[in-house]
Write a protein that holds these residues in place. Structure first.
Motif, PDB file in Angstrom:
ATOM      1  N   VAL A   2      48.652  31.236  50.503  1.00 13.95           N
ATOM      2  CA  VAL A   2      47.655  31.590  51.616  1.00 13.95           C
ATOM      3  C   VAL A   2      47.399  33.378  51.001  1.00 13.95           C
ATOM      4  CG1 VAL A   2      47.460  32.928  53.759  1.00 13.95           C
ATOM      5  CG2 VAL A   2      48.492  30.510  53.701  1.00 13.95           C
ATOM      6  N   ILE A   3      48.282  33.836  50.454  1.00 17.42           N
ATOM      7  CA  ILE A   3      48.062  35.334  50.085  1.00 17.42           C
ATOM      8  C   ILE A   3      47.031  35.175  48.925  1.00 17.42           C
ATOM      9  CG2 ILE A   3      49.022  37.380  48.643  1.00 17.42           C
ATOM     10  CD1 ILE A   3      49.353  37.547  51.622  1.00 17.42           C
ATOM     11  N   ILE A   4      47.183  34.249  47.925  1.00 18.73           N
ATOM     12  CA  ILE A   4      46.461  34.251  46.781  1.00 18.73           C
ATOM     13  C   ILE A   4      44.997  33.767  47.066  1.00 18.73           C
ATOM     14  CG2 ILE A   4      45.778  33.001  44.405  1.00 18.73           C
ATOM     15  CD1 ILE A   4      49.117  33.078  44.295  1.00 18.73           C
ATOM     16  N   GLY A   5      45.068  32.691  47.794  1.00 13.64           N
ATOM     17  CA  GLY A   5      43.612  31.986  48.443  1.00 13.64           C
ATOM     18  C   GLY A   5      42.711  33.143  49.166  1.00 13.64           C
ATOM     19  N   VAL A   6      43.381  33.645  50.009  1.00 17.69           N
ATOM     20  CA  VAL A   6      42.550  34.658  50.978  1.00 17.69           C
ATOM     21  C   VAL A   6      42.207  35.783  50.055  1.00 17.69           C
ATOM     22  CG1 VAL A   6      42.805  36.471  52.893  1.00 17.69           C
ATOM     23  CG2 VAL A   6      43.902  33.974  53.241  1.00 17.69           C
ATOM     24  N   THR A   7      43.006  36.469  49.317  1.00 11.42           N
ATOM     25  CA  THR A   7      42.622  37.556  48.366  1.00 11.42           C
ATOM     26  C   THR A   7      41.728  37.067  47.363  1.00 11.42           C
ATOM     27  OG1 THR A   7      44.926  38.475  48.604  1.00 11.42           O
ATOM     28  CG2 THR A   7      43.364  39.366  46.867  1.00 11.42           C
ATOM     29  N   VAL A   8      41.783  36.133  46.582  1.00 15.24           N
ATOM     30  CA  VAL A   8      40.880  35.523  45.936  1.00 15.24           C
ATOM     31  C   VAL A   8      39.162  35.372  46.652  1.00 15.24           C
ATOM     32  CG1 VAL A   8      40.256  33.333  44.281  1.00 15.24           C
ATOM     33  CG2 VAL A   8      42.420  34.694  44.118  1.00 15.24           C
ATOM     34  N   LEU A  28      33.961  37.096  47.520  1.00 21.52           N
ATOM     35  CA  LEU A  28      32.548  37.426  48.213  1.00 21.52           C
ATOM     36  C   LEU A  28      32.036  38.999  47.951  1.00 21.52           C
ATOM     37  CD1 LEU A  28      33.910  36.185  51.668  1.00 21.52           C
ATOM     38  CD2 LEU A  28      32.340  34.910  50.324  1.00 21.52           C
ATOM     39  N   LEU A  29      32.843  39.896  47.765  1.00 20.06           N
ATOM     40  CA  LEU A  29      32.484  41.137  47.400  1.00 20.06           C
ATOM     41  C   LEU A  29      31.912  41.226  46.103  1.00 20.06           C
ATOM     42  CD1 LEU A  29      32.190  44.155  48.362  1.00 20.06           C
ATOM     43  CD2 LEU A  29      34.497  44.513  47.413  1.00 20.06           C
ATOM     44  N   PHE A  30      32.538  40.760  44.955  1.00 23.60           N
ATOM     45  CA  PHE A  30      32.057  41.044  43.741  1.00 23.60           C
ATOM     46  C   PHE A  30      30.977  40.184  43.532  1.00 23.60           C
ATOM     47  CE2 PHE A  30      36.661  42.680  42.867  1.00 23.60           C
ATOM     48  CZ  PHE A  30      36.052  44.066  42.880  1.00 23.60           C
ATOM     49  N   ASN A  31      30.946  39.238  43.657  1.00 19.11           N
ATOM     50  CA  ASN A  31      29.917  37.924  43.386  1.00 19.11           C
ATOM     51  C   ASN A  31      28.657  38.409  43.933  1.00 19.11           C
ATOM     52  OD1 ASN A  31      31.630  36.554  41.860  1.00 19.11           O
ATOM     53  ND2 ASN A  31      32.065  35.019  43.564  1.00 19.11           N
ATOM     54  N   SER A  32      28.638  39.092  45.304  1.00 21.02           N
ATOM     55  CA  SER A  32      27.695  39.283  46.000  1.00 21.02           C
ATOM     56  C   SER A  32      27.006  40.597  45.601  1.00 21.02           C
ATOM     57  CB  SER A  32      27.936  39.456  47.500  1.00 21.02           C
ATOM     58  OG  SER A  32      28.627  38.287  48.103  1.00 21.02           O
ATOM     59  N   SER A  40      40.732  35.076  38.878  1.00 22.69           N
ATOM     60  CA  SER A  40      39.909  34.238  39.639  1.00 22.69           C
ATOM     61  C   SER A  40      39.012  35.172  40.740  1.00 22.69           C
ATOM     62  CB  SER A  40      40.874  33.223  40.417  1.00 22.69           C
ATOM     63  OG  SER A  40      41.559  32.631  39.558  1.00 22.69           O
ATOM     64  N   MET A  41      38.909  36.408  40.384  1.00 22.11           N
ATOM     65  CA  MET A  41      38.236  37.466  41.419  1.00 22.11           C
ATOM     66  C   MET A  41      36.758  37.343  41.305  1.00 22.11           C
ATOM     67  SD  MET A  41      39.282  41.296  40.456  1.00 22.11           S
ATOM     68  CE  MET A  41      38.770  41.998  38.991  1.00 22.11           C
ATOM     69  N   PHE A  45      37.716  29.258  48.405  1.00 23.03           N
ATOM     70  CA  PHE A  45      39.076  29.329  49.115  1.00 23.03           C
ATOM     71  C   PHE A  45      39.415  27.828  48.776  1.00 23.03           C
ATOM     72  CE2 PHE A  45      41.759  27.637  52.253  1.00 23.03           C
ATOM     73  CZ  PHE A  45      42.890  28.802  52.149  1.00 23.03           C
ATOM     74  N   MET A  46      38.761  26.766  48.536  1.00 26.81           N
ATOM     75  CA  MET A  46      39.087  25.366  48.532  1.00 26.81           C
ATOM     76  C   MET A  46      39.571  25.276  46.875  1.00 26.81           C
ATOM     77  SD  MET A  46      39.359  23.702  51.017  1.00 26.81           S
ATOM     78  CE  MET A  46      39.957  22.456  50.237  1.00 26.81           C
ATOM     79  N   GLY A  47      38.665  25.950  45.974  1.00 34.82           N
ATOM     80  CA  GLY A  47      39.024  25.901  44.620  1.00 34.82           C
ATOM     81  C   GLY A  47      40.362  26.800  44.304  1.00 34.82           C
ATOM     82  N   SER A  48      40.692  27.808  44.774  1.00 35.85           N
ATOM     83  CA  SER A  48      41.982  28.605  44.649  1.00 35.85           C
ATOM     84  C   SER A  48      43.044  28.045  45.457  1.00 35.85           C
ATOM     85  CB  SER A  48      41.953  29.909  45.542  1.00 35.85           C
ATOM     86  OG  SER A  48      43.012  30.725  45.372  1.00 35.85           O
ATOM     87  N   TRP A  49      42.872  27.283  46.911  1.00 40.25           N
ATOM     88  CA  TRP A  49      43.893  26.566  47.491  1.00 40.25           C
ATOM     89  C   TRP A  49      44.430  25.110  46.444  1.00 40.25           C
ATOM     90  CZ3 TRP A  49      46.664  27.737  51.285  1.00 40.25           C
ATOM     91  CH2 TRP A  49      47.503  26.853  52.117  1.00 40.25           C
ATOM     92  N   ASN A  50      43.639  24.550  45.943  1.00 43.61           N
ATOM     93  CA  ASN A  50      43.651  23.451  45.107  1.00 43.61           C
ATOM     94  C   ASN A  50      43.879  23.490  43.614  1.00 43.61           C
ATOM     95  OD1 ASN A  50      43.572  21.494  47.602  1.00 43.61           O
ATOM     96  ND2 ASN A  50      41.133  21.563  47.132  1.00 43.61           N
TER      97      ASN A  50
END
Length: 278
Positions: A78-84, A89-93, A149-150, A205-210
């Motif tokens: 959860v920590i890694i998925g939410v943070t990533v 969202l911020l940097f890619n945008s 992964s950020m 999120f799905m990429g990080s979660w999986n």
């Protein structure tokens, strides 16, 4: 008339095919969900039934109460998925908006570099990533999982395409109100980019979660394992106890379904890059 009838029956056949395909796709998930409430004896009996004959919650009690590391694996994921997801969202945008709207030296170079990165398989960068993280002491750590992964070239390109179609009139109105480039981006552009951001959030999120490949390379302490890596160990521990494995798999699957359901209304709009619809 024949043309209309032909089109009608073509649609009927298409819907029949999609319905059958959907049923075939969902059957394994329904069976796994059902098996998570069955005792082991019923699962290995060979009977194919979706409704448990002996409904039990013991499988979930086992993984949540008897497995001391399961909660830690869930917390790590959860920590890694939410943070990533937030950082992407911020940097890619920001990168996508800069490539679409701002003028700066080397803009075309960076854009083509990002396009080049898109065709490089992630497996090729795995060893360099490991060596860099080892050199700076980030193996078996949260920064080692989050920092590589950020940002994501795919979603930088996606956001760039979205902002290319963004109406300039809204930005000009913000300039008339005294906003600078950063203010326009934060207060005007991002709120109207919800479809693209939602689509990006789901995929990231799905990429990080999986993600299994990166954790299996840089994580070696069981307490730092994410769920995919932890469940692999869990499966090895209970190789014949499919009731426990199915219960753990359902816990792993449900957050992804929840994220998709929450962002579903924005997902299709975001994938089609309709930036002018806000």
């Amino acid at each position: 008339m024949n043309k209309i009838l032909g089109s009608f029956w073509l649609k009927v056949l298409l819907y029949i095919f999609l319905t059958v395909y959907g049923i075939i796709t969902v059957i394994p998930f329904l069976w796994a969900f059902s098996a998570s409430f069955k005792p082991l004896s019923e699962i290995i009996s060979g009977e194919f039934n979706f409704i448990p004959k002996h409904f039990t919650l013991d499988n979930y009690k086992q993984i949540f109460l008897q497995e001391p590391l399961f909660w830690r694996w869930l917390f790590n994921s959860v920590i890694i998925g939410v943070t990533v997801t937030i950082l992407n969202l911020l940097f890619n945008s920001m990168a996508g908006y800069a490539l679409a709207r701002l003028r700066f030296q080397g803009k075309q170079f960076w854009f083509f570099l990002i396009l080049t990165v898109l065709v490089v398989p992630a497996q090729i960068t795995l060893i360099p990533t490991f060596l860099i993280l080892k050199a700076i002491g980030w193996l078996n750590s949260y920064p080692g999982m989050i920092v590589p992964s950020m940002v994501n070239a795919t979603f930088i390109f996606m956001m760039r395409q979205f902002f290319v179609n963004f109406p300039r009139e809204l930005e000009e109105a913000g300039q008339l109100d005294g906003l600078n480039a950063w203010g326009i981006f934060i207060y005007i552009v991002l709120p109207l980019a919800k479809p693209a951001l939602a689509a990006q959030a789901v995929f990231v999120f799905m990429g990080s979660w999986n993600n299994f490949l990166l954790p299996v390379v840089i994580l070696f302490d069981p307490e730092m394992f994410t769920l995919p890596l932890g469940l692999n160990t869990f499966k090895g521990q209970y190789i014949s106890y499919w009731n426990y494995i199915m219960a753990a798999s359902m816990v792993f699957t449900l957050p992804g379904l929840a994220i998709y359901a929450f962002f579903n209304r924005y997902l299709i709009q975001g994938v089609t890059f309709t930036g002018g619809k806000g």
